[in-house]
Design an enzyme around this catalytic site. Structure first.
Site, PDB file in Angstrom:
ATOM      1  N   PHE A  12      54.437  32.894  43.777  1.00 43.18           N
ATOM      2  CA  PHE A  12      53.055  33.068  44.257  1.00 43.18           C
ATOM      3  C   PHE A  12      52.179  31.835  43.990  1.00 43.18           C
ATOM      4  CE2 PHE A  12      48.949  34.963  42.402  1.00 43.18           C
ATOM      5  CZ  PHE A  12      48.208  34.721  43.559  1.00 43.18           C
ATOM      6  N   ILE A  13      51.942  31.518  42.724  1.00 47.90           N
ATOM      7  CA  ILE A  13      51.001  30.425  42.440  1.00 47.90           C
ATOM      8  C   ILE A  13      51.635  29.081  42.774  1.00 47.90           C
ATOM      9  CG2 ILE A  13      49.459  29.384  40.728  1.00 47.90           C
ATOM     10  CD1 ILE A  13      49.608  32.017  39.146  1.00 47.90           C
ATOM     11  N   ALA A  35      64.766  29.144  41.319  1.00 43.58           N
ATOM     12  CA  ALA A  35      66.005  29.929  41.292  1.00 43.58           C
ATOM     13  C   ALA A  35      65.979  31.057  42.318  1.00 43.58           C
ATOM     14  CB  ALA A  35      66.215  30.499  39.887  1.00 43.58           C
ATOM     15  N   ALA A  79      57.583  28.049  36.854  1.00 42.94           N
ATOM     16  CA  ALA A  79      58.670  29.037  36.886  1.00 42.94           C
ATOM     17  C   ALA A  79      58.607  29.944  35.671  1.00 42.94           C
ATOM     18  CB  ALA A  79      60.020  28.313  36.924  1.00 42.94           C
ATOM     19  N   THR A 129      49.120  31.497  30.428  1.00 44.24           N
ATOM     20  CA  THR A 129      48.267  32.653  30.704  1.00 44.24           C
ATOM     21  C   THR A 129      47.271  32.906  29.579  1.00 44.24           C
ATOM     22  OG1 THR A 129      48.341  35.055  30.924  1.00 44.24           O
ATOM     23  CG2 THR A 129      50.151  34.061  29.754  1.00 44.24           C
ATOM     24  N   ASP A 130      46.166  33.556  29.930  1.00 43.74           N
ATOM     25  CA  ASP A 130      45.206  33.965  28.892  1.00 43.74           C
ATOM     26  C   ASP A 130      45.753  35.120  28.052  1.00 43.74           C
ATOM     27  OD1 ASP A 130      45.042  36.009  30.790  1.00 43.74           O
ATOM     28  OD2 ASP A 130      42.859  35.926  31.006  1.00 43.74           O
ATOM     29  N   GLU A 131      46.860  35.745  28.514  1.00 44.60           N
ATOM     30  CA  GLU A 131      47.381  36.916  27.793  1.00 44.60           C
ATOM     31  C   GLU A 131      47.934  36.545  26.422  1.00 44.60           C
ATOM     32  OE1 GLU A 131      49.549  39.746  30.159  1.00 44.60           O
ATOM     33  OE2 GLU A 131      48.591  39.071  32.004  1.00 44.60           O
ATOM     34  N   TYR A 155      56.102  39.854  27.743  1.00 47.46           N
ATOM     35  CA  TYR A 155      55.721  38.751  28.636  1.00 47.46           C
ATOM     36  C   TYR A 155      54.828  37.753  27.906  1.00 47.46           C
ATOM     37  CZ  TYR A 155      52.823  36.237  32.009  1.00 47.46           C
ATOM     38  OH  TYR A 155      52.125  35.259  32.670  1.00 47.46           O
ATOM     39  N   LYS A 159      55.454  33.795  26.787  1.00 46.97           N
ATOM     40  CA  LYS A 159      54.608  32.672  27.227  1.00 46.97           C
ATOM     41  C   LYS A 159      54.019  31.948  26.011  1.00 46.97           C
ATOM     42  CE  LYS A 159      53.661  31.581  30.898  1.00 46.97           C
ATOM     43  NZ  LYS A 159      54.335  30.680  31.880  1.00 46.97           N
ATOM     44  N   GLY A 302      50.926  49.543  25.220  1.00 49.65           N
ATOM     45  CA  GLY A 302      50.328  48.310  24.682  1.00 49.65           C
ATOM     46  C   GLY A 302      49.360  47.630  25.639  1.00 49.65           C
TER      47      GLY A 302
HETATM   48  P1  NAD Z   1      55.884  34.633  40.314  1.00 51.64           P
HETATM   49  O1  NAD Z   1      56.648  35.685  39.569  1.00 51.64           O
HETATM   50  O2  NAD Z   1      55.242  34.972  41.610  1.00 51.64           O
HETATM   51  O3  NAD Z   1      56.852  33.383  40.615  1.00 51.64           O
HETATM   52  C1  NAD Z   1      57.723  32.863  39.640  1.00 51.64           C
HETATM   53  C2  NAD Z   1      58.651  31.881  40.349  1.00 51.64           C
HETATM   54  O4  NAD Z   1      59.534  31.333  39.356  1.00 51.64           O
HETATM   55  C3  NAD Z   1      59.530  32.516  41.420  1.00 51.64           C
HETATM   56  O5  NAD Z   1      59.578  31.700  42.567  1.00 51.64           O
HETATM   57  C4  NAD Z   1      60.908  32.590  40.767  1.00 51.64           C
HETATM   58  O6  NAD Z   1      61.976  32.528  41.692  1.00 51.64           O
HETATM   59  C5  NAD Z   1      60.861  31.374  39.856  1.00 51.64           C
HETATM   60  N1  NAD Z   1      61.788  31.494  38.714  1.00 51.64           N
HETATM   61  C6  NAD Z   1      61.890  32.551  37.853  1.00 51.64           C
HETATM   62  N2  NAD Z   1      62.838  32.283  36.947  1.00 51.64           N
HETATM   63  C7  NAD Z   1      63.344  31.055  37.222  1.00 51.64           C
HETATM   64  C8  NAD Z   1      64.328  30.231  36.626  1.00 51.64           C
HETATM   65  N3  NAD Z   1      65.019  30.647  35.547  1.00 51.64           N
HETATM   66  N4  NAD Z   1      64.554  29.002  37.154  1.00 51.64           N
HETATM   67  C9  NAD Z   1      63.862  28.584  38.248  1.00 51.64           C
HETATM   68  N5  NAD Z   1      62.926  29.328  38.858  1.00 51.64           N
HETATM   69  C10 NAD Z   1      62.662  30.548  38.356  1.00 51.64           C
HETATM   70  O7  NAD Z   1      54.848  34.067  39.269  1.00 51.64           O
HETATM   71  P2  NAD Z   1      53.351  33.542  39.494  1.00 51.64           P
HETATM   72  O8  NAD Z   1      52.441  34.703  39.505  1.00 51.64           O
HETATM   73  O9  NAD Z   1      53.365  32.589  40.611  1.00 51.64           O
HETATM   74  O10 NAD Z   1      53.116  32.766  38.120  1.00 51.64           O
HETATM   75  C11 NAD Z   1      53.386  31.371  37.996  1.00 51.64           C
HETATM   76  C12 NAD Z   1      53.077  30.936  36.585  1.00 51.64           C
HETATM   77  O11 NAD Z   1      51.706  31.218  36.285  1.00 51.64           O
HETATM   78  C13 NAD Z   1      53.904  31.659  35.515  1.00 51.64           C
HETATM   79  O12 NAD Z   1      54.262  30.728  34.529  1.00 51.64           O
HETATM   80  C14 NAD Z   1      52.945  32.704  34.956  1.00 51.64           C
HETATM   81  O13 NAD Z   1      53.256  33.011  33.608  1.00 51.64           O
HETATM   82  C15 NAD Z   1      51.613  31.985  35.093  1.00 51.64           C
HETATM   83  N6  NAD Z   1      50.446  32.871  35.232  1.00 51.64           N
HETATM   84  C16 NAD Z   1      50.373  33.763  36.274  1.00 51.64           C
HETATM   85  C17 NAD Z   1      49.243  34.564  36.413  1.00 51.64           C
HETATM   86  C18 NAD Z   1      49.080  35.516  37.574  1.00 51.64           C
HETATM   87  O14 NAD Z   1      48.044  36.186  37.663  1.00 51.64           O
HETATM   88  N7  NAD Z   1      50.027  35.618  38.496  1.00 51.64           N
HETATM   89  C19 NAD Z   1      48.219  34.496  35.471  1.00 51.64           C
HETATM   90  C20 NAD Z   1      48.352  33.600  34.401  1.00 51.64           C
HETATM   91  C21 NAD Z   1      49.467  32.779  34.311  1.00 51.64           C
HETATM   92  P1  TYD Z   2      48.638  43.247  36.733  1.00 53.20           P
HETATM   93  O1  TYD Z   2      48.336  42.860  38.134  1.00 53.20           O
HETATM   94  O2  TYD Z   2      49.996  43.782  36.429  1.00 53.20           O
HETATM   95  O3  TYD Z   2      48.281  41.998  35.818  1.00 53.20           O
HETATM   96  P2  TYD Z   2      48.200  41.891  34.189  1.00 53.20           P
HETATM   97  O4  TYD Z   2      48.922  43.028  33.577  1.00 53.20           O
HETATM   98  O5  TYD Z   2      48.902  40.599  33.958  1.00 53.20           O
HETATM   99  O6  TYD Z   2      46.748  41.856  33.857  1.00 53.20           O
HETATM  100  O7  TYD Z   2      47.581  44.353  36.284  1.00 53.20           O
HETATM  101  C1  TYD Z   2      46.189  44.118  36.348  1.00 53.20           C
HETATM  102  C2  TYD Z   2      45.503  45.332  35.764  1.00 53.20           C
HETATM  103  O8  TYD Z   2      45.757  46.459  36.620  1.00 53.20           O
HETATM  104  C3  TYD Z   2      46.033  45.719  34.394  1.00 53.20           C
HETATM  105  O9  TYD Z   2      44.957  46.217  33.598  1.00 53.20           O
HETATM  106  C4  TYD Z   2      47.007  46.849  34.678  1.00 53.20           C
HETATM  107  C5  TYD Z   2      46.406  47.520  35.896  1.00 53.20           C
HETATM  108  N1  TYD Z   2      47.392  48.135  36.815  1.00 53.20           N
HETATM  109  C6  TYD Z   2      47.264  49.488  37.163  1.00 53.20           C
HETATM  110  O10 TYD Z   2      46.332  50.193  36.738  1.00 53.20           O
HETATM  111  N2  TYD Z   2      48.218  50.026  37.983  1.00 53.20           N
HETATM  112  C7  TYD Z   2      49.268  49.297  38.473  1.00 53.20           C
HETATM  113  O11 TYD Z   2      50.112  49.840  39.216  1.00 53.20           O
HETATM  114  C8  TYD Z   2      49.346  47.902  38.123  1.00 53.20           C
HETATM  115  C9  TYD Z   2      50.483  47.050  38.635  1.00 53.20           C
HETATM  116  C10 TYD Z   2      48.385  47.368  37.291  1.00 53.20           C
END
Ligand code: NAD
Ligand code: TYD
Length: 363
Positions: A12-13, A35, A79, A129-131, A155, A159, A302
């Protein structure tokens, strides 16, 4: 001209970042290493030229070394296994990719850039992540870069471990690193297991919207393009060895996000009669409120109550701020999902469906 290696660039990102980078820096070369797990999709990069795709795992150190030797000067590391719910059901993959995988990349970077390259100019940028900071109470100050780490899910713990390894490779070996810790992203190409795309697609099919707990958990919503711009600013002007928090400036309880989403879906159906033909099972197709699908389900174990980002540092040092508010960006996101039905139908087939069936009887 720079040469970037973007890990996870089919997720995604990562895919949004590659698209953004091609627009902003068309003369740079970009290699995507991914991957292609369930969350990675080659089609997320469709239509882009000037991007080389390498189907490989970040733990393949020899392969990463070869790519770095091809003249790469900037590694942007997205990744990861990224979904909290999956980490609760199966933490091992999170340790394998997020901890061992990040360490493998660091070893490759050290070997090629420091040992073989005699310290030639380079940057290892780690996306986190902020988590990692844990959970806030309602009156607690927002997370800042010196907030102590207190991860609560497998998770966020994985991280946090990766963040510490990145930091250690800077302090111990002198690797030129930066790290960004961002809040919840949303926008195009987000896999429909996260809150916003999952609820959108469920609303279109008349499926329940599964709200964890009381629905009052708070997240800071960051539009993915703002995140990409934040990373760009850190790559250009961030201080080596530093971390920067990136937020969207939109602290919202889940229920506000869900109500906004339901109202926007209802309005879209009212404005476009063709949507009722395309999605006949949506309540909105029969003039009923999408909010009727809201269903309270057992809380996530949690479940962190509140995340909030203090972005004083990146604003002050690098001039970052989110470009638009949640309402506008959410409307754009909804429009993207409505216009890209084949994309989300394709990514939700196969392994995703069987995972949901195994783990979520309620969906
Ligand atoms: P995503 O799950 O959509 O994509 C992850 C990508 O990594 C996928 O394309 C997957 O194929 C690839 N991947 C997974 N394991 C791999 C491996 N072993 N080798 C090579 N490629 C691999 O994730 P995202 O939401 O795009 O998040 C990207 C980054 O941003 C992550 O590091 C995540 O922790 C961080 N992040 C995401 C969010 C969010 O809201 N989505 C928020 C904070 C931080
Ligand atoms: P999510 O998109 O999984 O992100 P994160 O857990 O990394 O914050 O969830 C965002 C918020 O939405 C989180 O408080 C959990 C809640 N949530 C639901 O209530 N129902 C759901 O089915 C999902 C996926 C998330």
């Amino acid at each position: 001209m720079a040469k970037l290696l973007v890990t996870g660039g089919a997720g995604f990102i990562g895919a949004n970042f590659v698209r953004y980078w091609r627009r902003q820096h068309p003369s740079d070369a970009v290699i995507v290493l991914d991957a292609l797990t369930y969350a990675g999709n080659r089609a997320n990069l469709d239509g882009l030229d000037g991007v080389d795709f390498v189907h490989a795992d970040i733990r393949d150190e020899a392969r990463v070394c070869d790519l770095l030797r091809s003249g790469v000067d900037t590694l942007v590391h997205f990744a990861a296994e990224s979904h909290v719910d999956r980490s609760i059901h199966g933490p091992d993959a999170f340790i394998d990719t997020n901890v061992v995988g990040t360490h493998s990349l660091l070893k490759a970077a050290r070997k090629v850039w420091l040992d073989e390259g005699a310290g030639r100019p380079h940057r290892f940028h780690h996306v986190s992540t902020d988590e990692v900071y844990g959970s806030l109470g309602p009156a607690d100050p927002a997370f800042h870069e010196a907030t102590p780490y207190a991860p609560n899910s497998p998770y966020s713990a994985s991280k946090a471990a990766s963040d510490h390894l990145v930091r250690a490779y800077h302090h111990t070996y002198g690797l030129q690193v930066t790290t960004t810790n961002c809040s919840n992203n949303y926008g195009p190409y987000q896999f429909p297991e996260k809150l916003i795309p999952l609820f959108l697609i469920n609303a279109l099919h008349g499926r329940p919207l599964p709200i964890y707990g009381d629905g009052m958990n708070v997240r800071d919503w960051l539009y993915v393009e703002d995140h990409c711009r934040g990373i760009e600013l850190v790559l250009a002007g961030g201080r080596i060895g530093e971390t920067y928090n990136i937020g969207g400036g939109e602290e919202l309880p889940n229920m506000v996000v869900i109500d906004t989403l339901c109202a926007a879906v209802d309005a879209a159906f009212a404005a476009d009669p063709d949507l009722a033909r395309r999605f006949p099972d949506a309540p909105a197709a029969a003039g009923r409120a999408s909010a009727s699908l809201k269903t309270y389900v057992t809380d996530r174990p949690g479940h962190d109550r509140r995340y909030a980002i203090d972005e004083t540092k990146i604003r002050g040092e690098l001039g970052y701020r989110a470009a638009h508010g949640f309402e506008q960006r959410f409307a754009e996101t909804l429009a993207w999902y409505l216009a890209n039905e084949p994309w989300w139908r394709a990514v939700m087939d196969g392994s995703y469906k069987s995972w949901v069936e195994r783990n979520y009887a309620t969906r």
